[in-house]
Design an enzyme around this catalytic site. Structure first.
Site, PDB file in Angstrom:
ATOM      1  N   ASP A 284     -15.580  19.127  -9.860  1.00  0.00           N
ATOM      2  CA  ASP A 284     -15.651  20.319  -9.287  1.00  0.00           C
ATOM      3  C   ASP A 284     -17.327  20.478  -8.447  1.00  0.00           C
ATOM      4  OD1 ASP A 284     -13.419  21.225 -10.521  1.00  0.00           O
ATOM      5  OD2 ASP A 284     -14.207  22.420 -11.875  1.00  0.00           O
TER       6      ASP A 284
ATOM      7  N   HIS B 106      -8.219  19.006  -7.198  1.00  0.00           N
ATOM      8  CA  HIS B 106      -8.579  19.252  -8.647  1.00  0.00           C
ATOM      9  C   HIS B 106      -7.362  18.696  -9.682  1.00  0.00           C
ATOM     10  CE1 HIS B 106     -11.976  21.448  -7.423  1.00  0.00           C
ATOM     11  NE2 HIS B 106     -11.277  21.800  -6.448  1.00  0.00           N
TER      12      HIS B 106
ATOM     13  N   HIS C 286     -16.345  24.821  -4.522  1.00  0.00           N
ATOM     14  CA  HIS C 286     -15.072  25.221  -5.101  1.00  0.00           C
ATOM     15  C   HIS C 286     -14.667  26.721  -5.614  1.00  0.00           C
ATOM     16  CE1 HIS C 286     -11.439  25.060  -7.473  1.00  0.00           C
ATOM     17  NE2 HIS C 286     -11.891  24.918  -8.840  1.00  0.00           N
TER      18      HIS C 286
ATOM     19  N   HIS D 200     -16.719  28.186 -14.127  1.00  0.00           N
ATOM     20  CA  HIS D 200     -16.785  27.982 -12.656  1.00  0.00           C
ATOM     21  C   HIS D 200     -17.786  29.113 -11.866  1.00  0.00           C
ATOM     22  CE1 HIS D 200     -12.935  26.042 -13.446  1.00  0.00           C
ATOM     23  NE2 HIS D 200     -12.935  25.447 -12.243  1.00  0.00           N
TER      24      HIS D 200
ATOM     25  N   HIS E 171     -11.059  15.234 -12.645  1.00  0.00           N
ATOM     26  CA  HIS E 171     -11.769  15.551 -11.282  1.00  0.00           C
ATOM     27  C   HIS E 171     -13.245  16.059 -11.440  1.00  0.00           C
ATOM     28  CE1 HIS E 171      -9.893  19.278 -12.586  1.00  0.00           C
ATOM     29  NE2 HIS E 171     -10.643  20.025 -11.914  1.00  0.00           N
TER      30      HIS E 171
ATOM     31  N   TRP F 161       0.792  -1.219  -0.025  1.00  0.00           N
ATOM     32  CA  TRP F 161      -0.055  -0.053   0.026  1.00  0.00           C
ATOM     33  C   TRP F 161       0.802   1.308  -0.171  1.00  0.00           C
ATOM     34  CZ3 TRP F 161      -3.038  -0.026   5.358  1.00  0.00           C
ATOM     35  CH2 TRP F 161      -2.068  -0.307   6.361  1.00  0.00           C
ATOM     36  N   ASN F 162       0.142   2.268  -0.287  1.00  0.00           N
ATOM     37  CA  ASN F 162       0.946   3.509  -0.645  1.00  0.00           C
ATOM     38  C   ASN F 162       0.417   4.717   0.119  1.00  0.00           C
ATOM     39  OD1 ASN F 162       2.856   2.738  -2.793  1.00  0.00           O
ATOM     40  ND2 ASN F 162       0.896   2.103  -3.785  1.00  0.00           N
TER      41      ASN F 162
END
Length: 262
Positions: free
Chosen positions: A79, A73, A83, A212, A77, A65-66
């Protein structure tokens, strides 16, 4: 079994037979994923990084695992309304409060590949959507409007971000188109193949960054860095875009899937 149960049974059967295809609209997310670059006066979002916790070794002999880090974003992705400043006071505006029902909707794919190839700063207008509707029907309420530009086929970061001395250049939506989709068509949101939902030169628009400002300001969503839109029909596909359920999250990398019979 009632009618609703039969609908779901038919869906499962269609997936099993291949009559319904699952198209992945998501770019791989890794250290080489391009990230939008803001002017130096603003804080920039970090790219993706990963550190191994254990990989079948003395730190964890049977597991791998990491730990990962990235801005909300990054890559393909989602929004959320929170945001943008225009959506900061809306109800249910963050990832942990958006109703799950709003993460699924029909797709309207608007193909502007020719226009974008001729003009990197091409903007889809209200007239462009109305012309699309004459051919494909009215944009349904609760749908995703996806702008197909084939920009995702630019595989090198420099060509994808396309930044010149006067800033980035990539296609997007005109203000009048966004207002039309938000207020007269009641869409879930818009999706693009570019690094963000706004056109590259949107900082110079009135208002700045209208995708946006208008989408998030009206409680709608954005999807960025999509791919494989050329595998979807103009209408008929269903998009599932489910971000991480981050508390007060403004956005999240997302695995965007489309169901289609085309």
């Amino acid at each position: 079994m009632d009618a609703n149960g039969r609908v779901l049974q038919e869906l499962v059967a269609g997936l099993a037979s291949g009559d319904i295809s699952v198209v992945d609209l998501t770019q791989p997310l890794g250290p080489d994923t391009p990230v939008i670059d803001l002017p130096a006066i603003f804080a920039s979002s970090p790219g993706f990084s990963r550190k191994t916790i254990s990989r079948y070794d003395e730190k964890g002999p049977a597991w791998y695992w990491n730990a990962i880090s990235f801005g909300e974003h990054t890559g393909t992705h989602f929004d959320a309304p929170i945001h943008w400043v225009t959506g900061k006071d809306l109800p249910n505006n963050a990832l942990d409060t958006i109703p799950a029902r709003k993460l699924v909707g029909p797709a309207c794919v608007v193909d502007v590949t020719r226009e974008s190839a001729e003009n990197e700063d091409y903007l889809l207008t209200r007239a462009g959507i109305e012309a699309w509707e004459k051919k494909h029907g009215r944009v349904p309420a609760g749908s995703w409007v996806l702008l197909r530009t084939d920009w995702s086929k630019r595989k090198d970061a420099a060509g994808f971000l396309n930044v010149r001395e006067d800033g980035p250049h990539n296609p997007g939506f005109h203000k009048d188109c966004l207002e039309f989709l938000a207020h007269e068509r009641d869409v879930l949101g818009v999706g693009v193949e570019t690094v963000g939902t706004d056109a590259g030169q949107a900082a110079t628009f009135d208002p700045p960054f209208p995708a946006h400002a208008i989408m998030q300001g009206s409680g709608r969503f954005g999807l960025a860095s999509l791919c494989n839109l050329d595998r979807l029909p103009s209408t008929g596909a269903v998009v599932i875009a489910s971000p991480l359920k981050l508390v007060e999250g403004s956005g999240s990398p997302v695995r965007v899937l489309a169901l289609t019979t085309a």
